[in-house]
Design an enzyme around this catalytic site. Structure first.
Site, PDB file in Angstrom:
ATOM      1  CB  CYS A 260      -2.408  -0.822  -1.352  1.00 11.72           C
ATOM      2  SG  CYS A 260      -3.141  -2.324  -2.031  1.00 11.72           S
TER       3      CYS A 260
ATOM      4  CB  CYS B 103      -4.236  -2.742   1.110  1.00 11.44           C
ATOM      5  SG  CYS B 103      -2.890  -3.507   0.202  1.00 11.44           S
TER       6      CYS B 103
END
Length: 148
Positions: free
Chosen positions: A69, A72
């Site tokens: 991600c 993230c």
């Protein structure tokens, strides 16, 4: 004698009792010696998360994330910065949703990054999306008050 706080070690999962007035002194786990509230973000597994949610007397902010991600990964330094600012009154941890799919199911995670704040054995609030450190700190303080 003053209040005593229970903290679960994020390294070994052991429950520790720490005098509340000694939280700023850098308490260590009685089993493994890891620091309990040093302002570092710890990567924890689902079992340790469950123990910490149920057992910690200090608010716990968890970043549910995954290595693939992009947002993230972009938020990770901001999350670490917030951990330093909020320590030792709030502890921050990360749970990899890919390595811990039970956490994804248990907490009904539908998108990442997702921050969930836990306090006194229950979920207090959620914040989705990548955020700067100041937003993370404000989010925590708005839900746990001057504790943080």
């Amino acid at each position: 004698m003053g209040a005593v706080l229970k903290l679960i070690c994020h390294d070994c999962g052991t429950a520790n009792r720490v005098p509340a007035d000694k939280l700023d002194a850098g308490p260590k786990c009685g089993t493994c010696g890891a620091r309990l509230a040093d302002g570092r973000v710890r990567e924890i597994d689902f079992a340790t998360l469950q123990k910490a949610v149920k057992g910690d007397d200090v608010p716990l902010l968890v970043d549910f994330w995954a290595a693939w991600c992009g947002p993230c990964r972009m938020m990770a330094p901001q999350f670490a910065k917030a951990a330093q600012a909020l320590a030792p009154r709030v502890r921050l941890a990360k749970v990899d949703t890919q390595a811990n799919p039970d956490a994804t199911v248990r907490y009904d995670i539908r998108g990442i990054p997702l921050l969930i704040l836990f306090h006194r054995g229950r979920e207090v609030a959620r914040l989705s999306g990548a955020r700067p450190a100041a937003d993370i700190e404000a989010f925590v303080r708005s839900h746990v008050g001057e504790t943080a």
